[in-house]
Design a protein around this motif. Structure first.
Motif, PDB file in Angstrom:
ATOM      1  N   GLY A   1      -9.986  -5.694 -16.206  1.00  0.00           N
ATOM      2  CA  GLY A   1     -10.913  -5.041 -15.299  1.00  0.00           C
ATOM      3  C   GLY A   1     -10.438  -4.885 -13.870  1.00  0.00           C
ATOM      4  N   ALA A   2      -9.238  -5.331 -13.548  1.00  0.00           N
ATOM      5  CA  ALA A   2      -8.741  -5.233 -12.174  1.00  0.00           C
ATOM      6  C   ALA A   2      -8.451  -3.780 -11.811  1.00  0.00           C
ATOM      7  CB  ALA A   2      -7.484  -6.078 -11.997  1.00  0.00           C
ATOM      8  N   LYS A   3      -8.644  -3.474 -10.538  1.00  0.00           N
ATOM      9  CA  LYS A   3      -8.358  -2.144  -9.997  1.00  0.00           C
ATOM     10  C   LYS A   3      -7.354  -2.310  -8.869  1.00  0.00           C
ATOM     11  CE  LYS A   3     -11.819  -0.876 -12.567  1.00  0.00           C
ATOM     12  NZ  LYS A   3     -11.534  -1.290 -13.929  1.00  0.00           N
ATOM     13  N   ILE A   4      -6.240  -1.606  -8.967  1.00  0.00           N
ATOM     14  CA  ILE A   4      -5.231  -1.609  -7.905  1.00  0.00           C
ATOM     15  C   ILE A   4      -5.134  -0.166  -7.437  1.00  0.00           C
ATOM     16  CG2 ILE A   4      -2.865  -2.185  -7.272  1.00  0.00           C
ATOM     17  CD1 ILE A   4      -2.823  -4.094  -9.685  1.00  0.00           C
TER      18      ILE A   4
ATOM     19  N   ALA B   1      -8.775 -11.191 -12.921  1.00  0.00           N
ATOM     20  CA  ALA B   1      -9.713 -10.294 -13.599  1.00  0.00           C
ATOM     21  C   ALA B   1     -10.730  -9.753 -12.600  1.00  0.00           C
ATOM     22  CB  ALA B   1     -10.422 -11.034 -14.724  1.00  0.00           C
ATOM     23  N   ASN B   2     -10.998  -8.457 -12.683  1.00  0.00           N
ATOM     24  CA  ASN B   2     -11.983  -7.740 -11.877  1.00  0.00           C
ATOM     25  C   ASN B   2     -11.681  -7.705 -10.383  1.00  0.00           C
ATOM     26  OD1 ASN B   2     -13.662  -6.933 -14.069  1.00  0.00           O
ATOM     27  ND2 ASN B   2     -14.357  -9.056 -14.188  1.00  0.00           N
ATOM     28  N   ALA B   3     -10.484  -8.089  -9.981  1.00  0.00           N
ATOM     29  CA  ALA B   3     -10.106  -7.979  -8.570  1.00  0.00           C
ATOM     30  C   ALA B   3      -9.992  -6.499  -8.197  1.00  0.00           C
ATOM     31  CB  ALA B   3      -8.779  -8.685  -8.316  1.00  0.00           C
ATOM     32  N   VAL B   4     -10.250  -6.201  -6.934  1.00  0.00           N
ATOM     33  CA  VAL B   4     -10.041  -4.860  -6.400  1.00  0.00           C
ATOM     34  C   VAL B   4      -9.006  -4.986  -5.288  1.00  0.00           C
ATOM     35  CG1 VAL B   4     -11.068  -2.861  -5.265  1.00  0.00           C
ATOM     36  CG2 VAL B   4     -12.379  -4.124  -6.985  1.00  0.00           C
ATOM     37  N   VAL B   5      -7.820  -4.452  -5.541  1.00  0.00           N
ATOM     38  CA  VAL B   5      -6.685  -4.623  -4.646  1.00  0.00           C
ATOM     39  C   VAL B   5      -6.409  -3.304  -3.937  1.00  0.00           C
ATOM     40  CG1 VAL B   5      -4.269  -5.318  -4.481  1.00  0.00           C
ATOM     41  CG2 VAL B   5      -5.732  -6.316  -6.264  1.00  0.00           C
ATOM     42  N   THR B   6      -6.445  -3.335  -2.601  1.00  0.00           N
ATOM     43  CA  THR B   6      -6.169  -2.134  -1.803  1.00  0.00           C
ATOM     44  C   THR B   6      -5.103  -2.377  -0.746  1.00  0.00           C
ATOM     45  OG1 THR B   6      -7.964  -2.664  -0.279  1.00  0.00           O
ATOM     46  CG2 THR B   6      -8.492  -1.198  -2.143  1.00  0.00           C
ATOM     47  N   LYS B   7      -4.543  -3.599  -0.716  1.00  0.00           N
ATOM     48  CA  LYS B   7      -3.508  -3.934   0.263  1.00  0.00           C
ATOM     49  C   LYS B   7      -2.310  -4.538  -0.462  1.00  0.00           C
ATOM     50  CE  LYS B   7      -6.727  -4.422   3.949  1.00  0.00           C
ATOM     51  NZ  LYS B   7      -7.487  -5.218   4.818  1.00  0.00           N
TER      52      LYS B   7
END
Length: 192
Positions: free
Chosen positions: A135-138, A152-158
């Motif tokens: 479920g992670a979004k990069i 799991a389910n992390a949202v990475v934008t950096k």
């Protein structure tokens, strides 16, 4: 013969990452992540050769059959493994290094201003050995350093340096211990 070597390597990678894999035949017939990767390789060859529409049609057919969407323009390294692949999306300008593992529902998504020219780098780069939890979004043109783990389910934008643990929404970066890295990849030390 490189194709046969790659095929065998993919089977071995699946068997090493999934303790439920009982045989090469089972992996060959039943692992949608491998089917998506093998089809991506065909579509990518078409894409690079300039056959863009046929490449996209292959990728969309595979998306329909497997639930995994890999854009044929993405660049993917060796020994890539998608575990329980349903819902995985890998965008056009994504770069995925060697020995990367993704779980289901992962998105390597683009982020760019409106009217960005086609082909502009707008998706993430995952360096060698990165593991991405379910479920992670990069998102965006960022680099996740080698041998990092995304929770799991992390949202990475950096971006993150090598050997990082990325968790939360938005994701924060922490140092990654060897035990956590092994657990994320499915490696267990039974001699503790």
């Amino acid at each position: 013969m490189p194709i046969l070597r790659t095929f065998r390597e993919d089977l071995a990678t699946a068997r090493s990452h999934d303790p439920a894999a009982r045989s090469d035949l089972e992996v060959f017939l039943a692992y949608s992540g491998l089917h998506a990767i093998w089809s991506y390789r065909l579509a990518h060859r078409l894409w690079v050769a300039g056959w863009r529409l046929p490449a996209r049609l292959v990728s969309q057919l595979v998306r329909f059959l497997t639930g995994i969407e890999i854009h044929p323009g993405a660049t993917i390294g060796r020994r890539f493994f998608i575990d329980h692949g349903m819902g995985v999306v890998i965008g056009e300008t994504s770069i995925v290094g060697d020995d990367v593992m993704l779980y289901h529902g992962v998105t390597l998504g683009g982020k760019a201003p409106r009217h960005t020219p086609p082909g502009t780098k707008r998706h993430p780069t995952l360096q060698d050995g990165v593991t991405v939890g379910a479920g992670a979004k990069i998102l965006g043109d960022i680099v996740i350093g080698a041998w990092s783990a995304v929770g799991a389910n992390a949202v990475v934008t950096k971006p993150a340096p090598p050997h990082s643990l990325l968790v939360g929404v938005p994701a924060s970066v922490r140092p990654l211990s060897h035990a956590t890295a092994d657990a994320a990849r499915g490696v267990h030390d039974w001699h503790i």
